[in-house]
Design a protein around this motif. Structure first.
Motif, PDB file in Angstrom:
ATOM      1  N   HIS A 258       0.829  -1.201   0.000  1.00  0.00           N
ATOM      2  CA  HIS A 258       0.000   0.000   0.000  1.00  0.00           C
ATOM      3  C   HIS A 258       0.871   1.262   0.000  1.00  0.00           C
ATOM      4  O   HIS A 258       0.688   2.155  -0.832  1.00  0.00           O
ATOM      5  CB  HIS A 258      -0.910  -0.015   1.239  1.00  0.00           C
ATOM      6  CG  HIS A 258      -1.812   1.176   1.355  1.00  0.00           C
ATOM      7  ND1 HIS A 258      -3.123   1.159   0.957  1.00  0.00           N
ATOM      8  CD2 HIS A 258      -1.582   2.423   1.814  1.00  0.00           C
ATOM      9  CE1 HIS A 258      -3.657   2.347   1.160  1.00  0.00           C
ATOM     10  NE2 HIS A 258      -2.745   3.146   1.688  1.00  0.00           N
ATOM     11  N   HIS A 262       1.704   4.651  -2.745  1.00  0.00           N
ATOM     12  CA  HIS A 262       1.837   6.096  -2.502  1.00  0.00           C
ATOM     13  C   HIS A 262       3.216   6.595  -2.928  1.00  0.00           C
ATOM     14  O   HIS A 262       3.359   7.633  -3.572  1.00  0.00           O
ATOM     15  CB  HIS A 262       1.668   6.393  -1.002  1.00  0.00           C
ATOM     16  CG  HIS A 262       0.260   6.316  -0.517  1.00  0.00           C
ATOM     17  ND1 HIS A 262      -0.740   7.133  -0.995  1.00  0.00           N
ATOM     18  CD2 HIS A 262      -0.323   5.541   0.451  1.00  0.00           C
ATOM     19  CE1 HIS A 262      -1.879   6.857  -0.355  1.00  0.00           C
ATOM     20  NE2 HIS A 262      -1.656   5.897   0.520  1.00  0.00           N
ATOM     21  N   GLU A 288      -4.603   7.809  -2.986  1.00  0.00           N
ATOM     22  CA  GLU A 288      -5.135   6.562  -2.441  1.00  0.00           C
ATOM     23  C   GLU A 288      -5.520   5.594  -3.564  1.00  0.00           C
ATOM     24  O   GLU A 288      -5.490   4.376  -3.367  1.00  0.00           O
ATOM     25  CB  GLU A 288      -6.325   6.874  -1.525  1.00  0.00           C
ATOM     26  CG  GLU A 288      -6.724   5.743  -0.603  1.00  0.00           C
ATOM     27  CD  GLU A 288      -5.698   5.408   0.487  1.00  0.00           C
ATOM     28  OE1 GLU A 288      -4.726   6.181   0.665  1.00  0.00           O
ATOM     29  OE2 GLU A 288      -5.862   4.377   1.148  1.00  0.00           O
ATOM     30  N   SER A 291      -2.275   3.633  -4.067  1.00  0.00           N
ATOM     31  CA  SER A 291      -1.965   2.676  -3.002  1.00  0.00           C
ATOM     32  C   SER A 291      -2.966   1.519  -2.992  1.00  0.00           C
ATOM     33  O   SER A 291      -2.602   0.368  -2.772  1.00  0.00           O
ATOM     34  CB  SER A 291      -1.963   3.387  -1.654  1.00  0.00           C
ATOM     35  OG  SER A 291      -3.204   4.002  -1.399  1.00  0.00           O
ATOM     36  N   TYR A 412     -10.222   8.444   1.161  1.00  0.00           N
ATOM     37  CA  TYR A 412      -9.929   7.008   1.123  1.00  0.00           C
ATOM     38  C   TYR A 412     -10.954   6.274   0.257  1.00  0.00           C
ATOM     39  O   TYR A 412     -10.603   5.414  -0.558  1.00  0.00           O
ATOM     40  CB  TYR A 412      -9.972   6.402   2.527  1.00  0.00           C
ATOM     41  CG  TYR A 412      -8.830   6.792   3.441  1.00  0.00           C
ATOM     42  CD1 TYR A 412      -7.518   6.479   3.121  1.00  0.00           C
ATOM     43  CD2 TYR A 412      -9.072   7.454   4.637  1.00  0.00           C
ATOM     44  CE1 TYR A 412      -6.483   6.807   3.982  1.00  0.00           C
ATOM     45  CE2 TYR A 412      -8.041   7.789   5.500  1.00  0.00           C
ATOM     46  CZ  TYR A 412      -6.748   7.462   5.168  1.00  0.00           C
ATOM     47  OH  TYR A 412      -5.728   7.787   6.017  1.00  0.00           O
TER      48      TYR A 412
END
Ligand code: ZN
Length: 493
Positions: A258, A262, A288, A291, A412
């Motif tokens: 994740h 980023h 996001e 990621s 998110y």
């Protein structure tokens, strides 16, 4: 002043401001990784001081003259100027005293939150949180200039998005997510969880290998351990952190993947934009999306988990999972749980909806800090069917509010939605992707993302860069289709 001189002066000033922002960011990285505990108070003063310098630079009266005279020759120049204008306009609305007060209070508040969380002591944290909320309401009102304070705060993380748009996005996600969750929890098929103990050193070795596989450039980055994994920095110094639990190696592996998503975004921006306003990720939602697609659509795919299983057997021996199918199901096991960062793909957005509604009410003054714990617990019970057993599993679990990140949570869910869109477009362009990923090669996918999204940095508006990459307008459909297909297969729905 001649127009080219104005542009030159503007860009020179912006480069130095951007460099100082990177310095402030590195102080934040230090605070989360290696700073001695006793330094917390001093660090608060240091961050407030640098915030004062940054605020003075962003409100520099010369900027208005340069902005009026500058005539950028191309799209990149126009995007630079637009970003500088936006930052100048926003900074001028917030008094220097307030900007520094927020930097000081939120730096201290983070440590107090961590202690309150460790002790499960809501009451110990409430006075500080009330102070943070008061300051953020004041900032939101200053920024909004008569408009909605929550929208003004959200706009910091997702330029152009409003609270009403975020609410509409959640409305478009919720019904099918809740229906899917219901069918999964009612299914007779129950994937086994991982069991056993997985040594820290071997986890960290594989975690570094995963970072490399997903394209992380260690010559311009490093991995450390932190309580909450994060990515920090831009350009040629982009650091990530991960965490290790010996009973749960997936936590380490997928946190790493994740954060590599980023970091890759920041490392892969066109080097010509280095240390300029468009030299980093364009918004938290787009960040996001990178990621999430690295972690979920790629990292938790059936093809890639086949390769991961083989690597885990080499590193840890046998661990009671007999087949690649069982391993794929274990990686993607759906479980209602208290913790957002450990949530599966089906539950994740439900955690965000809860936070969005509560923080919006807090900033609008419709909910007071003293009632937050009860409001959280009531909503969690209604949405998840489980009563929160302790505050660290409830309102004390996330760092965001303690550090003043109000308006951040919706990004998110937006990132998940964008990841669904990008994945659908990427699959159409790369028909042999699964065969490559089964051999541990995700470079076709990460290369596609670098080319279509990451290299542009802040050149295009957030929604625009996703729309251009996909060839269609971003919407919830592709994410929901993907989740229904994937979990339908795992759970035999
Ligand atoms: Zn993230």
């Amino acid at each position: 002043m001649p127009k080219n001189d104005a542009l030159g002066a503007l860009m020179a000033h912006a480069r130095e401001t951007t460099a100082l922002e990177q310095v402030a960011g590195r102080l934040g990285w230090d605070q989360e990784t290696v700073m001695p505990r006793g330094a917390a108070g001093q660090r608060g003063e240091e961050l407030a001081a640098i915030e004062g310098v940054l605020h003075a630079r962003r409100t520099d009266p010369r900027l208005a003259d340069w902005l009026a005279a500058a005539e950028p020759p191309d799209d990149a120049g126009r995007a630079q100027v637009a970003k500088i204008r936006r930052s100048h306009d926003r900074a001028r609305r917030v008094p220097a005293r307030l900007a520094q007060e927020i930097a000081r209070v939120t730096s201290l508040s983070q440590g107090l939150w961590a202690e309150a969380r460790a002790q499960d002591d809501v009451a110990a944290f409430l006075p500080t949180l009330a102070e943070v909320v008061r300051l953020k309401r004041e900032e939101g009102e200053a920024l909004a200039g008569g408009g909605c304070p929550y929208d003004a705060l959200l706009d910091e993380y997702e330029p152009g998005m409003t609270g009403a748009e975020a609410a509409a996005m959640f409305d478009s996600l919720r019904p099918r997510l809740v229906a899917l969750r219901g069918r999964i929890l009612g299914a007779t098929r129950r994937p086994a969880a991982l069991s056993g103990s997985f040594g820290t050193e071997a986890q960290l070795r594989l975690s570094r290998e995963l970072a490399t596989v997903f394209g992380y450039d260690f010559s311009r980055g490093r991995i450390d351990i932190a309580v909450h994994p994060f990515s920090s920095g831009s350009g040629n110094d982009v650091r990530i952190t991960t965490r290790v639990a010996e009973s749960d190696p997936f936590n380490c592996f997928y946190s790493t993947i994740h954060e590599v998503g980023h970091a890759a975004y920041e490392q892969n921006v066109d080097p010509g934009y280095l240390l300029t306003p468009i030299g980093g990720g364009v918004s938290m939602g787009v960040h996001e999306s990178q990621s999430r697609i690295y972690e979920n659509q790629l990292g938790r795919s059936q093809a890639f988990t086949g390769w991961l299983l083989a690597r885990m057997r080499e590193g840890f021996g046998e661990f009671g999972i007999a087949t690649p199918e069982a391993f794929f199901a274990a990686v993607n096991r759906v479980q209602p749980g208290f913790i957002r960062t450990e949530a599966d793909e089906v539950h994740y957005n439900l955690h965000i909806m809860l936070r969005f509604d509560l923080e919006r009410a807090l900033i609008r003054g419709e909910l007071e800090v003293g009632d937050l714990d009860a409001a959280w617990n009531a909503r969690f019970l209604a949405d998840f069917g489980v009563a929160v057993d302790r505050p660290r599993h409830g309102m004390l679990q996330d760092v965001h509010w303690s550090v003043g990140l109000f308006g951040y949570f919706p990004t998110y869910a937006l990132g998940n939605l964008y990841a669904g869109c990008l994945h659908s477009a990427l699959r159409a362009d790369l028909p042999d992707l699964d065969a490559r990923m089964a051999a541990g090669d995700v470079s076709a996918a990460t290369g596609w993302l670098r080319e279509k999204v990451q290299r542009h940095g802040g050149l295009y508006a957030p929604r625009e860069v996703i729309g251009r990459a996909c060839g269609f307008e971003p919407a919830a459909g592709p994410l929901l289709d993907y989740l229904e297909a994937k979990f339908g297969a795992i759970y035999g729905l």
